[in-house]
Design a protein around this motif. Structure first.
Motif, PDB file in Angstrom:
ATOM      1  N   GLN A   3       0.829  -1.211   0.000  1.00  0.00           N
ATOM      2  CA  GLN A   3       0.000   0.000   0.000  1.00  0.00           C
ATOM      3  C   GLN A   3       0.863   1.260   0.000  1.00  0.00           C
ATOM      4  O   GLN A   3       0.554   2.237  -0.689  1.00  0.00           O
ATOM      5  CB  GLN A   3      -0.944  -0.023   1.197  1.00  0.00           C
ATOM      6  CG  GLN A   3      -1.984  -1.121   1.088  1.00  0.00           C
ATOM      7  CD  GLN A   3      -2.856  -1.239   2.322  1.00  0.00           C
ATOM      8  OE1 GLN A   3      -2.761  -0.453   3.257  1.00  0.00           O
ATOM      9  NE2 GLN A   3      -3.722  -2.240   2.328  1.00  0.00           N
TER      10      GLN A   3
ATOM     11  N   ILE B  89      -7.383  -0.644  -7.601  1.00  0.00           N
ATOM     12  CA  ILE B  89      -8.372  -1.668  -7.894  1.00  0.00           C
ATOM     13  C   ILE B  89      -7.774  -3.040  -7.604  1.00  0.00           C
ATOM     14  O   ILE B  89      -6.556  -3.207  -7.576  1.00  0.00           O
ATOM     15  CB  ILE B  89      -8.868  -1.550  -9.351  1.00  0.00           C
ATOM     16  CG1 ILE B  89      -7.691  -1.599 -10.311  1.00  0.00           C
ATOM     17  CG2 ILE B  89      -9.705  -0.309  -9.541  1.00  0.00           C
ATOM     18  CD1 ILE B  89      -8.084  -1.606 -11.767  1.00  0.00           C
ATOM     19  N   ASN B  90      -8.656  -3.983  -7.402  1.00  0.00           N
ATOM     20  CA  ASN B  90      -8.213  -5.342  -7.058  1.00  0.00           C
ATOM     21  C   ASN B  90      -7.270  -5.931  -8.100  1.00  0.00           C
ATOM     22  O   ASN B  90      -6.362  -6.674  -7.764  1.00  0.00           O
ATOM     23  CB  ASN B  90      -9.415  -6.258  -6.880  1.00  0.00           C
ATOM     24  CG  ASN B  90     -10.188  -5.945  -5.623  1.00  0.00           C
ATOM     25  OD1 ASN B  90      -9.648  -5.380  -4.674  1.00  0.00           O
ATOM     26  ND2 ASN B  90     -11.460  -6.299  -5.618  1.00  0.00           N
ATOM     27  N   GLU B  91      -7.471  -5.582  -9.346  1.00  0.00           N
ATOM     28  CA  GLU B  91      -6.636  -6.132 -10.419  1.00  0.00           C
ATOM     29  C   GLU B  91      -5.161  -5.780 -10.211  1.00  0.00           C
ATOM     30  O   GLU B  91      -4.281  -6.615 -10.420  1.00  0.00           O
ATOM     31  CB  GLU B  91      -7.115  -5.586 -11.765  1.00  0.00           C
ATOM     32  CG  GLU B  91      -6.332  -6.089 -12.942  1.00  0.00           C
ATOM     33  CD  GLU B  91      -6.803  -5.479 -14.249  1.00  0.00           C
ATOM     34  OE1 GLU B  91      -6.155  -5.789 -15.267  1.00  0.00           O
ATOM     35  OE2 GLU B  91      -7.771  -4.705 -14.268  1.00  0.00           O
TER      36      GLU B  91
ATOM     37  N   GLU C  88      -3.615  -5.009  -7.295  1.00  0.00           N
ATOM     38  CA  GLU C  88      -3.104  -5.742  -6.146  1.00  0.00           C
ATOM     39  C   GLU C  88      -2.890  -7.215  -6.479  1.00  0.00           C
ATOM     40  O   GLU C  88      -1.874  -7.800  -6.099  1.00  0.00           O
ATOM     41  CB  GLU C  88      -4.043  -5.591  -4.945  1.00  0.00           C
ATOM     42  CG  GLU C  88      -3.985  -4.206  -4.343  1.00  0.00           C
ATOM     43  CD  GLU C  88      -4.856  -4.062  -3.123  1.00  0.00           C
ATOM     44  OE1 GLU C  88      -5.961  -4.670  -3.082  1.00  0.00           O
ATOM     45  OE2 GLU C  88      -4.437  -3.333  -2.211  1.00  0.00           O
ATOM     46  N   GLU C  89      -3.836  -7.813  -7.195  1.00  0.00           N
ATOM     47  CA  GLU C  89      -3.681  -9.212  -7.595  1.00  0.00           C
ATOM     48  C   GLU C  89      -2.447  -9.385  -8.471  1.00  0.00           C
ATOM     49  O   GLU C  89      -1.688 -10.337  -8.307  1.00  0.00           O
ATOM     50  CB  GLU C  89      -4.924  -9.699  -8.331  1.00  0.00           C
ATOM     51  CG  GLU C  89      -6.120  -9.900  -7.420  1.00  0.00           C
ATOM     52  CD  GLU C  89      -7.377 -10.287  -8.187  1.00  0.00           C
ATOM     53  OE1 GLU C  89      -7.272 -10.728  -9.358  1.00  0.00           O
ATOM     54  OE2 GLU C  89      -8.467 -10.140  -7.611  1.00  0.00           O
TER      55      GLU C  89
END
Length: 117
Positions: free
Chosen positions: A51, A65-67, A69-70
């Motif tokens: 982060q 967005i989650n993408e 982080e993934e």
């Protein structure tokens, strides 16, 4: 990071700092992974450096967005094949690749914003 702080760090130092922060996060990720394989609950040990890395690169909270982080954690898994003690060069190369990938995401996520660089 405020704009006044950015003005006092050179671009070379910024990239070196960011790559080293990613490398440290990768080392922690690797150690926590192997601890968890030994049965240790590592959920409380996560420092969530990713982060801070995202903020340093220029992502705003709404951009995370989650993408992204993934993708970051998928790339972080590549550290499992690196001897982080004896092969610092490979660790830093992986960190630089991850930084480049995150910068591409940032450009796509915030196409109308001017870069801090």
């Amino acid at each position: 990071m405020s704009e006044s702080n950015i003005q006092h760090i050179g671009i070379k130092d910024y990239f070196e700092l960011t790559i080293n922060l990613i490398a440290r996060d990768l080392k922690i990720h690797r150690h926590l992974h192997f601890l968890s394989l030994s049965g240790v609950d590592t959920s409380l040990l996560s420092l969530q450096l990713n982060q801070d890395i995202f903020k340093l690169i220029g992502f705003e909270k709404t951009d995370l967005i989650n993408e992204i982080e993934e993708w970051y954690f998928k790339q972080a898994e590549r550290v499992f094949t690196i001897d982080t003690v004896n092969n610092t060069k490979a660790l830093l190369e992986l960190s630089a690749e991850i930084l480049n990938g995150l910068n591409k995401f940032r450009i796509l996520a915030v196409p109308n914003k001017k870069s801090a660089f």
